[in-house]
Design a protein around this motif. Structure first.
Motif, short mmCIF file in Angstrom:
data_model
loop_
_atom_site.label_atom_id
_atom_site.label_comp_id
_atom_site.label_asym_id
_atom_site.label_seq_id
_atom_site.Cartn_x
_atom_site.Cartn_y
_atom_site.Cartn_z
N LEU A 1 0.87 -1.17 0.00
CA LEU A 1 0.00 0.00 0.00
C LEU A 1 0.91 1.22 0.00
CD1 LEU A 1 -2.92 1.07 0.16
CD2 LEU A 1 -2.60 1.23 2.64
N GLU A 2 0.87 1.96 -1.11
CA GLU A 2 1.69 3.17 -1.22
C GLU A 2 0.94 4.34 -0.61
OE1 GLU A 2 4.28 5.14 -4.72
OE2 GLU A 2 2.11 5.17 -5.07
N LEU A 3 1.57 5.02 0.33
CA LEU A 3 1.01 6.21 0.97
C LEU A 3 1.75 7.42 0.41
CD1 LEU A 3 1.06 4.95 4.67
CD2 LEU A 3 -0.77 4.69 3.00
N THR A 4 1.02 8.41 -0.06
CA THR A 4 1.63 9.58 -0.67
C THR A 4 1.02 10.84 -0.08
OG1 THR A 4 1.98 8.39 -2.75
CG2 THR A 4 2.06 10.79 -2.85
N VAL A 5 1.87 11.80 0.27
CA VAL A 5 1.39 13.07 0.78
C VAL A 5 2.29 14.18 0.27
CG1 VAL A 5 2.69 12.80 2.94
CG2 VAL A 5 0.74 14.36 2.87
N GLN A 6 1.68 15.27 -0.17
CA GLN A 6 2.43 16.44 -0.63
C GLN A 6 2.59 17.40 0.54
OE1 GLN A 6 1.80 18.39 -4.63
NE2 GLN A 6 1.01 20.04 -3.36
N VAL A 7 3.83 17.85 0.76
CA VAL A 7 4.11 18.67 1.94
C VAL A 7 4.96 19.88 1.57
CG1 VAL A 7 4.00 16.63 3.41
CG2 VAL A 7 6.22 17.44 2.59
N HIS A 8 4.90 20.88 2.41
CA HIS A 8 5.77 22.05 2.31
C HIS A 8 7.20 21.60 2.67
CE1 HIS A 8 7.59 25.92 3.45
NE2 HIS A 8 6.65 26.48 2.71
N PRO A 9 8.23 22.19 2.05
CA PRO A 9 9.61 21.76 2.37
C PRO A 9 9.92 21.78 3.86
CG PRO A 9 9.62 23.17 0.43
CD PRO A 9 8.20 23.18 0.94
#
Length: 315
Positions: A4-12
């Motif tokens: 299960l691939e978990l992906t999250v976009q975050v601020h640096p």
């Protein structure tokens, strides 16, 4: 096997905190995908600093993944107090092991670091120029390919600090990239340690890929009190590219392993977390001699503090 691939976009600025959260739930690797643009027909790239970063983690499909995903989602929710732009919504998808084994390679390209170092993924072709030192890397699922600012700064320090014949300790070796650079730049021996079996296997494979198994020893373990006592005062250069609070927790051990003239390079530290590492390092008898910064990431260089002579020493 499926993951299960978990992906999250975050601020640096949130990369370290999110990576730390995800790593508590998986021992099978975190992938930090920084924004970049390609050049030279896709063989080289430039990092787009300041733009959102994508962080991936992988959970085995063993029947526990849904419960773990909910725990991670709850942990990520707490970061929303920093602002909605800091952490995006958690995305998931199921990937097959054979798909992952090749798809992740698209993220890695030939990388030039410092004056001489070149990181070449094993599946890409590159002809070195005069004086260049090429590290051939097959990172697998272990972090550390020279893309992230912390790894880049550490590699630059390795290039500047390594002298022929040095004995070097690499704590949290990951893919072994720092150990490889140190050995190729003339270190007599590198002792690389990591608490992840995935990282150890990757680092050992990379040492073999670069014909450096005679000078790089990779072991599964941690730098605890027993290990620090066994290796006390042995290392001319100690490298720890981890995260701030882990560096702080092993500060006495890091200081103990240093030779009297040795240097400690620590990174993986975002500026806001600097006190977590620096306070314990200073308490351990070290003094700061140099610091480097890329965006909000820091690399700090320490040496053992030299005590001022007492009056009686002059008599």
């Amino acid at each position: 096997m499926q993951w299960l691939e978990l992906t999250v976009q975050v601020h640096p600025e949130a990369v370290e905190s999110v990576s730390e959260l995800l790593s508590t739930y998986t021992s099978d690797g975190i992938v930090i995908e920084e924004p970049y643009e390609l050049s030279d027909d896709g063989q080289e790239y430039r990092i787009l600093h300041g733009q959102p970063v994508i962080v991936h983690a992988y959970l085995p499909m063993d029947g526990k993944e849904e419960a773990t995903k909910q725990q991670i989602a709850q942990g990520l929710w707490h970061f929303t107090s920093l602002g909605a732009h800091f952490v995006g919504e958690l995305q998931t998808c199921v990937v097959n092991e054979e798909d992952w084994a090749n798809a992740w390679k698209d993220y890695y390209h030939v990388t030039h670091i410092g004056k001489r170092l070149v990181i070449r993924p094993s599946w890409r072709e590159y002809t070195p120029k005069d004086e260049e030192v090429v590290l051939t890397l097959d990172p697998g699922m272990a972090f550390g390919t020279g893309v992230h600012p912390t790894t880049r700064m550490c590699l630059e320090q390795v290039e500047q600090k390594v002298q022929p014949g040095m004995r070097i300790l690499d704590v949290g070796t990951g893919s072994g990239i720092l150990a490889l650079a140190a050995a190729k730049l003339g270190a007599a021996s590198v002792y690389a340690i990591d608490n992840s079996s995935v990282a150890v296997e990757s680092a050992q494979a990379n040492a073999a890929l670069n014909d450096l198994t005679d000078r790089i020893q990779v072991v599964l373990g941690i730098l605890d009190e027993a290990e620090a006592e066994r290796t006390a005062g042995q290392y001319d250069l100690v490298l720890a590219n981890i995260i701030a609070h882990i560096i702080g927790s092993i500060a006495p051990q890091l200081a103990q392993t240093l030779a009297p003239h040795g240097l400690l390079v620590v990174s993986g530290i975002i500026e806001a977390r600097r006190p977590d590492a620096e306070g314990p390092l200073l308490e351990a008898g070290l003094e700061l001699v140099e610091e480097v910064k890329i965006d909000d990431w820091l690399a700090l260089v320490y040496r053992k503090r030299v005590s001022s002579p007492s009056v009686s020493e002059y008599q």
